[in-house]
Write an enzyme that holds these catalytic residues in place. Sequence first.
Site, mmCIF file in Angstrom:
data_model
loop_
_atom_site.group_PDB
_atom_site.id
_atom_site.type_symbol
_atom_site.label_atom_id
_atom_site.label_comp_id
_atom_site.label_asym_id
_atom_site.label_seq_id
_atom_site.Cartn_x
_atom_site.Cartn_y
_atom_site.Cartn_z
ATOM 1 N N ASN A 131 0.823 -1.207 0.000
ATOM 2 C CA ASN A 131 0.000 0.000 0.000
ATOM 3 C C ASN A 131 0.862 1.265 0.000
ATOM 4 O O ASN A 131 0.336 2.368 -0.007
ATOM 5 C CB ASN A 131 -0.894 0.033 1.239
ATOM 6 C CG ASN A 131 -2.000 -0.999 1.177
ATOM 7 O OD1 ASN A 131 -2.472 -1.346 0.101
ATOM 8 N ND2 ASN A 131 -2.409 -1.490 2.340
ATOM 9 N N HIS A 146 -14.740 -0.053 4.760
ATOM 10 C CA HIS A 146 -13.699 -0.782 5.498
ATOM 11 C C HIS A 146 -14.192 -1.245 6.871
ATOM 12 O O HIS A 146 -14.998 -0.565 7.518
ATOM 13 C CB HIS A 146 -12.518 0.172 5.677
ATOM 14 C CG HIS A 146 -11.267 -0.465 6.168
ATOM 15 N ND1 HIS A 146 -10.891 -0.432 7.496
ATOM 16 C CD2 HIS A 146 -10.301 -1.143 5.514
ATOM 17 C CE1 HIS A 146 -9.725 -1.058 7.626
ATOM 18 N NE2 HIS A 146 -9.347 -1.498 6.438
ATOM 19 N N GLU A 190 -15.771 5.498 1.946
ATOM 20 C CA GLU A 190 -14.348 5.615 1.620
ATOM 21 C C GLU A 190 -14.265 6.458 0.356
ATOM 22 O O GLU A 190 -15.200 6.471 -0.443
ATOM 23 C CB GLU A 190 -13.747 4.227 1.333
ATOM 24 C CG GLU A 190 -13.565 3.382 2.563
ATOM 25 C CD GLU A 190 -13.007 1.985 2.241
ATOM 26 O OE1 GLU A 190 -12.033 1.886 1.474
ATOM 27 O OE2 GLU A 190 -13.563 1.010 2.748
ATOM 28 N N SER A 210 -10.935 0.390 -0.735
ATOM 29 C CA SER A 210 -9.668 -0.307 -0.495
ATOM 30 C C SER A 210 -9.578 -1.649 -1.192
ATOM 31 O O SER A 210 -8.489 -2.137 -1.456
ATOM 32 C CB SER A 210 -9.450 -0.479 1.001
ATOM 33 O OG SER A 210 -10.549 -1.145 1.584
ATOM 34 N N ASP A 254 -13.356 8.562 4.550
ATOM 35 C CA ASP A 254 -12.068 7.932 4.865
ATOM 36 C C ASP A 254 -11.233 7.939 3.584
ATOM 37 O O ASP A 254 -11.545 7.251 2.614
ATOM 38 C CB ASP A 254 -12.349 6.495 5.347
ATOM 39 C CG ASP A 254 -11.092 5.711 5.680
ATOM 40 O OD1 ASP A 254 -10.010 6.066 5.178
ATOM 41 O OD2 ASP A 254 -11.198 4.721 6.433
ATOM 42 N N HIS A 260 -6.947 5.638 0.815
ATOM 43 C CA HIS A 260 -6.307 5.300 -0.460
ATOM 44 C C HIS A 260 -6.349 6.438 -1.473
ATOM 45 O O HIS A 260 -6.046 6.236 -2.645
ATOM 46 C CB HIS A 260 -6.925 4.017 -1.033
ATOM 47 C CG HIS A 260 -6.773 2.861 -0.101
ATOM 48 N ND1 HIS A 260 -5.643 2.068 -0.078
ATOM 49 C CD2 HIS A 260 -7.576 2.394 0.888
ATOM 50 C CE1 HIS A 260 -5.783 1.153 0.870
ATOM 51 N NE2 HIS A 260 -6.939 1.334 1.474
ATOM 52 N N LYS A 307 -0.756 4.381 4.031
ATOM 53 C CA LYS A 307 -0.783 3.960 2.630
ATOM 54 C C LYS A 307 0.075 4.911 1.791
ATOM 55 O O LYS A 307 1.288 4.811 1.837
ATOM 56 C CB LYS A 307 -2.226 3.871 2.143
ATOM 57 C CG LYS A 307 -2.916 2.571 2.550
ATOM 58 C CD LYS A 307 -3.532 2.556 3.889
ATOM 59 C CE LYS A 307 -4.078 1.196 4.264
ATOM 60 N NZ LYS A 307 -5.211 1.284 5.162
HETATM 61 C C1 LIG Z 1 -6.013 0.654 6.075
HETATM 62 C C2 LIG Z 1 -7.311 1.329 6.252
HETATM 63 C C3 LIG Z 1 -7.702 1.836 7.489
HETATM 64 C C4 LIG Z 1 -6.917 1.551 8.746
HETATM 65 O O1 LIG Z 1 -5.816 2.361 8.817
HETATM 66 P P1 LIG Z 1 -4.624 1.898 9.771
HETATM 67 O O2 LIG Z 1 -3.833 3.120 9.929
HETATM 68 O O3 LIG Z 1 -3.924 0.804 9.045
HETATM 69 O O4 LIG Z 1 -5.242 1.423 11.034
HETATM 70 C C5 LIG Z 1 -8.873 2.538 7.579
HETATM 71 N N1 LIG Z 1 -9.645 2.734 6.497
HETATM 72 C C6 LIG Z 1 -9.309 2.249 5.287
HETATM 73 C C7 LIG Z 1 -10.207 2.521 4.137
HETATM 74 C C8 LIG Z 1 -8.135 1.528 5.124
HETATM 75 O O5 LIG Z 1 -7.816 1.029 3.946
#
Ligand SMILES: *Cc1c(COP(=O)(O)O)cnc(C)c1O
Length: 393
Positions: A49, A135, A177, A181, A206, A209, A241
Amino acid sequence: MHNTLAPHIVNQLTANATHHLQRSRRIFEERLDSRALVDGKTLINFCSNDYLNIAGHTAVKKAFKRGADIHGLGSSGSALISGYSTSHAKLEEAFAAFLQRDRALLFNSGYHANLGVLTTFAHKHTTIIADKYCHASLNNGAQLSRAKFLRYRHNQYQHAEELLIKHQSRPLLLMTESVFSMQGSISNIPSLSQLATKYNAMLMVDDAHGIGILGKHGGGITEHFRLKQKDIHCLVTPLGKGIGSYGAIVSGDEQTIEALLQLAGTYRYCTALPPAICEATLAALAIIQTESWRRIKLNYLCEYFVKESLSRNIPLASHDSTPIKSVIIGSSERALAIQQTLIEKGLLVSCIRPPTVPARQACLRISLNCMHEEQQIVFLLDQLHELLSHDIQ
Ligand SMILES: *Cc1c(COP(=O)(O)O)cnc(C)c1O
């Protein structure tokens, strides 16, 4: 073997084994740009990632070492007691400026941030309306908040609106999101933002990505759609990421962020991140902004990948221009077998199975990196084409 475990645990483990859902870990001994030494074998790495290959950047390593020299390892306490340093403050200010938001708060991870935001802003009278493919950390946060939790079909905003209308007498929180992801598809945030305004819902996005990848300067989903602060009330920006680091920023207006600082349990009850991580993350943020060639090359590879997949009839979950490329296989057993064959050919892709994806939708998740070369992509797609040739007519 599990005779000391409760029967329901034993049953779950047995069912997982029967349905090819058991997880195991691989040891990554070394990461070398587009490749990795995994369990003693060098493979082309399509699992990372760290899309812009920043985690191993010389400037990041230097900042990390300098941070460790000054601050040592642990932060010594929660941010509200003794763990908040100059490095933490600088990082929050830098992200608030970069994302053009009033204020930013640093959580220990994306998972912590999502739980913190949802348990602060949703409660048992709230209705949370979320994309079906959100997620696990968002879904877990929704469950923990005790809100009514409803999901709309992936990126189907008409369905989202129907749910909003039905529940508009309750406080509403809409969440998604930015770049999914597992599917790699992009949410149409302006449409969701309009819905949020129309039904007086809080919008939480969120951008795990999107950050570093989308937008001319890597500003993520807000730069991509030229969104203003008011368009997204709560923007969660995990740093593991595209930033190549660890931790997560939540940003928004002064009131929203102050509420999180005052109320979020996952902020209050955790030891703050090591300051050296903040120093290294600041260096990573500078690279995102100054070394735009990384993003330009990655975008080129994303388009190249889609074009080459189409010409081989390889079915992708989404054709959006993001570094996440998902090939839906269906059966978990088959997805694992294909993954194993690819490993034997020197290619590492991730095999994503339920419950990470819905039942019978196991997929191979391919993540592109700015250090990949066209010929590595061609090699992967040729192998995939051959392996899937029974399905592709
Ligand atoms: C990886 C991810 C998270 C979690 O983030 P971390 O910092 O790894 O705990 C949250 N939301 C999405 C969409 C992710 O891909």
